[in-house]
Scaffold this motif. Structure first.
Motif, PDB file in Angstrom:
ATOM      1  N   ALA A 186     -36.430  33.152  -5.162  1.00 17.42           N
ATOM      2  CA  ALA A 186     -36.581  34.606  -5.207  1.00 17.42           C
ATOM      3  C   ALA A 186     -37.533  35.025  -4.101  1.00 17.42           C
ATOM      4  O   ALA A 186     -38.490  34.313  -3.781  1.00 17.42           O
ATOM      5  N   GLY A 187     -37.262  36.176  -3.498  1.00 17.65           N
ATOM      6  CA  GLY A 187     -38.195  36.790  -2.565  1.00 17.65           C
ATOM      7  C   GLY A 187     -38.919  37.902  -3.308  1.00 17.65           C
ATOM      8  O   GLY A 187     -38.282  38.697  -4.002  1.00 17.65           O
ATOM      9  N   SER A 188     -40.233  37.961  -3.190  1.00 11.68           N
ATOM     10  CA  SER A 188     -40.982  38.971  -3.946  1.00 11.68           C
ATOM     11  C   SER A 188     -42.191  39.460  -3.174  1.00 11.68           C
ATOM     12  O   SER A 188     -42.938  38.665  -2.589  1.00 11.68           O
ATOM     13  N   ASP A 189     -42.385  40.786  -3.194  1.00  7.76           N
ATOM     14  CA  ASP A 189     -43.547  41.396  -2.554  1.00  7.76           C
ATOM     15  C   ASP A 189     -44.758  41.410  -3.474  1.00  7.76           C
ATOM     16  O   ASP A 189     -45.755  42.066  -3.184  1.00  7.76           O
ATOM     17  N   LYS A 190     -44.681  40.703  -4.583  1.00 10.78           N
ATOM     18  CA  LYS A 190     -45.843  40.526  -5.451  1.00 10.78           C
ATOM     19  C   LYS A 190     -45.817  39.106  -5.987  1.00 10.78           C
ATOM     20  O   LYS A 190     -44.757  38.494  -6.124  1.00 10.78           O
ATOM     21  N   ALA A 191     -46.976  38.609  -6.274  1.00 11.88           N
ATOM     22  CA  ALA A 191     -47.075  37.275  -6.845  1.00 11.88           C
ATOM     23  C   ALA A 191     -46.562  37.276  -8.285  1.00 11.88           C
ATOM     24  O   ALA A 191     -46.489  38.316  -8.941  1.00 11.88           O
ATOM     25  N   LEU A 192     -46.222  36.112  -8.775  1.00  9.45           N
ATOM     26  CA  LEU A 192     -45.761  35.981 -10.152  1.00  9.45           C
ATOM     27  C   LEU A 192     -46.841  36.403 -11.138  1.00  9.45           C
ATOM     28  O   LEU A 192     -48.029  36.126 -10.938  1.00  9.45           O
ATOM     29  N   ASP A 198     -36.463  51.801  -8.000  1.00 14.22           N
ATOM     30  CA  ASP A 198     -36.301  50.489  -8.614  1.00 14.22           C
ATOM     31  C   ASP A 198     -37.644  49.777  -8.713  1.00 14.22           C
ATOM     32  O   ASP A 198     -38.624  50.167  -8.075  1.00 14.22           O
ATOM     33  N   LYS A 199     -37.686  48.737  -9.512  1.00 16.14           N
ATOM     34  CA  LYS A 199     -38.879  47.915  -9.653  1.00 16.14           C
ATOM     35  C   LYS A 199     -39.148  47.231  -8.323  1.00 16.14           C
ATOM     36  O   LYS A 199     -38.282  46.528  -7.797  1.00 16.14           O
ATOM     37  N   SER A 200     -40.326  47.444  -7.756  1.00 15.84           N
ATOM     38  CA  SER A 200     -40.539  47.049  -6.370  1.00 15.84           C
ATOM     39  C   SER A 200     -41.938  46.516  -6.112  1.00 15.84           C
ATOM     40  O   SER A 200     -42.938  47.163  -6.437  1.00 15.84           O
ATOM     41  N   GLY A 201     -42.006  45.349  -5.468  1.00 20.34           N
ATOM     42  CA  GLY A 201     -43.287  44.826  -5.036  1.00 20.34           C
ATOM     43  C   GLY A 201     -43.897  45.654  -3.924  1.00 20.34           C
ATOM     44  O   GLY A 201     -45.115  45.722  -3.784  1.00 20.34           O
ATOM     45  N   THR A 202     -43.046  46.304  -3.132  1.00 23.00           N
ATOM     46  CA  THR A 202     -43.560  47.194  -2.092  1.00 23.00           C
ATOM     47  C   THR A 202     -44.339  48.343  -2.727  1.00 23.00           C
ATOM     48  O   THR A 202     -45.415  48.723  -2.243  1.00 23.00           O
ATOM     49  N   THR A 203     -43.801  48.889  -3.815  1.00 22.45           N
ATOM     50  CA  THR A 203     -44.506  49.943  -4.534  1.00 22.45           C
ATOM     51  C   THR A 203     -45.862  49.449  -5.020  1.00 22.45           C
ATOM     52  O   THR A 203     -46.890  50.117  -4.836  1.00 22.45           O
ATOM     53  N   GLN A 204     -45.896  48.271  -5.626  1.00 25.39           N
ATOM     54  CA  GLN A 204     -47.157  47.770  -6.167  1.00 25.39           C
ATOM     55  C   GLN A 204     -48.172  47.539  -5.048  1.00 25.39           C
ATOM     56  O   GLN A 204     -49.361  47.853  -5.202  1.00 25.39           O
ATOM     57  N   ASN A 205     -47.720  46.990  -3.919  1.00 25.32           N
ATOM     58  CA  ASN A 205     -48.630  46.793  -2.796  1.00 25.32           C
ATOM     59  C   ASN A 205     -49.135  48.120  -2.242  1.00 25.32           C
ATOM     60  O   ASN A 205     -50.308  48.255  -1.878  1.00 25.32           O
TER      61      ASN A 205
END
Length: 376
Positions: A101-107, A194-201
């Motif tokens: 998986a590619g993810s802009d946030k850690a697990l 959508d659920k997004s690691g970019t948003t969280q960052n």
């Protein structure tokens, strides 16, 4: 060494190293190795088979370049990546449907725990593969179409995205841009639906630098009802392009000719660039609070005052298992991560997506994690 020989060498080692990044979660305890070993040769056979990945849309341009480079050395490997978003990609990986998986946030801790049912042994882990600044993009007639930046501090950006500043000529913006004539145009916020690691960052920058103006809990989901949502990085960029007065956020690789905000750092306003984003990562440390083995998670220093640094940045990870139920998946994961994090792989991403290369200070730790992937 000629290019074709180098590619084969990297691919070969890839087959041994890539699984390590895909499955563990933790504390960088793998065996010691030379920092250049990510690029060293190996005698393993080329990778073959069909392999699926899914996740961060921010990585899409880089992943396309990585697939081309990897398949050039491993022509019998067929690789597909679905840029479904970080959250969706991680969930797909946790069902066992993808190799990585590619993810802009850690697990998250619960995701590490869930991975026990997917990995043949141990728990999944994350390795940084992609460093890129997050642009605050805007479309404003007379400004962005004239190639001009707008200066903003953290508090101003946070208030815009929370609907507290609604006009482009609001004093909070105008006072920071005395050389610009700003129109009385309504601001339309565009955010990820959508659920997004970019948003969280992105919002984690507000949490650290403008906590009084951004009181929401940190999440991959957009927290308020301000503006309109769009799916994926490409959706946000497309929506911002469609109307005057819009503002959004997106991975720098997909900004194109939209206007970008120069963000205040110390007493200066710094424009976005790959180099400026890299300066923040160099001024950041690893997060030693994360649970699980082999994990390399960066705690971004949003308060950096490094000269020329751009503070809104994401570190995107590849998530893999330390051991797979299918040996071919393990060989692929190890080989893939080896190539992606190599100098050649990082150069491919930089050329395709304008990303910053991984800091040299992380290379030995990354190599240790990749080596933890079991291929037998």
């Amino acid at each position: 060494m000629q290019k074709n020989i180098l590619i084969r060498s990297i691919a070969a080692l890839s087959g041994i190293v890539m699984l390590a990044s895909a499955a563990a979660c933790g504390d960088n305890t793998a065996s010691t190795t030379d920092s250049s070993s990510t690029d060293s040769a190996s005698k393993t056979a080329p990778i073959s088979g069909n392999f699926q990945g899914a996740g961060a849309s921010s990585q899409q341009s880089a992943v396309e370049a990585w697939i081309a480079g990897f398949q050039g050395a491993n022509p019998d490997a067929k690789i597909a990546y679905n840029p479904s978003g970080s959250g969706a990609g991680v969930q797909t990986f946790l069902t066992g449907a993808t190799a990585w998986a590619g993810s802009d946030k850690a697990l998250a801790d619960d995701e590490v725990e869930q991975s026990k049912s997917v990995c043949a042994d141990g728990t999944a882990f994350d390795v940084p593969v992609y460093v890129s600044p997050i642009a605050v993009i805007f479309n404003l007639k007379g400004v962005s179409d004239a190639g001009k930046h707008i200066n903003m501090d953290a508090d101003t950006i946070a208030k815009i995205f929370d609907g507290k500043i609604t006009k482009w000529n609001d004093p909070a913006i105008a006072d920071q841009n005395k050389d610009l004539t700003l129109p009385d145009t309504a601001i339309t916020v565009v955010h990820r639906s959508d659920k997004s690691g970019t948003t969280q960052n992105f919002v984690s920058y507000f949490k650290d630098q403008a906590p009084d103006s951004w009181t929401y809990d940190l999440s991959e989901n957009w927290p308020n009802e301000v503006g309109q949502g769009a799916k994926g990085t490409s959706g946000v960029v497309s929506t911002v392009k469609q109307a005057d007065g819009t503002i959004g956020y997106a991975d720098f690789s997909q900004v194109g000719d939209l206007g970008t905000v120069a963000v205040k750092v110390g007493d200066s306003y710094n424009e976005i660039s790959a180099e400026a984003g890299s300066k923040v990562i160099e001024d950041s440390k690893q997060d030693d609070t994360v649970k699980g083995d082999n994990r390399i998670v960066i705690k971004i220093n949003h308060a950096t005052e490094a000269k020329g640094a751009y503070p809104i940045v994401l570190v995107s990870y590849d998530i893999v298992c330390p051991a797979y139920k299918d040996t071919k998946q393990a060989e692929f994961a190890k080989a893939w991560l080896t190539y992606v994090t190599s100098d050649e792989g990082q150069k491919a991403a930089q050329d395709a997506a304008g990303t910053a290369p991984l800091p040299s200070s992380l290379k030995s730790e990354i190599t240790k994690s990749i080596k933890a992937i079991k291929t037998k």
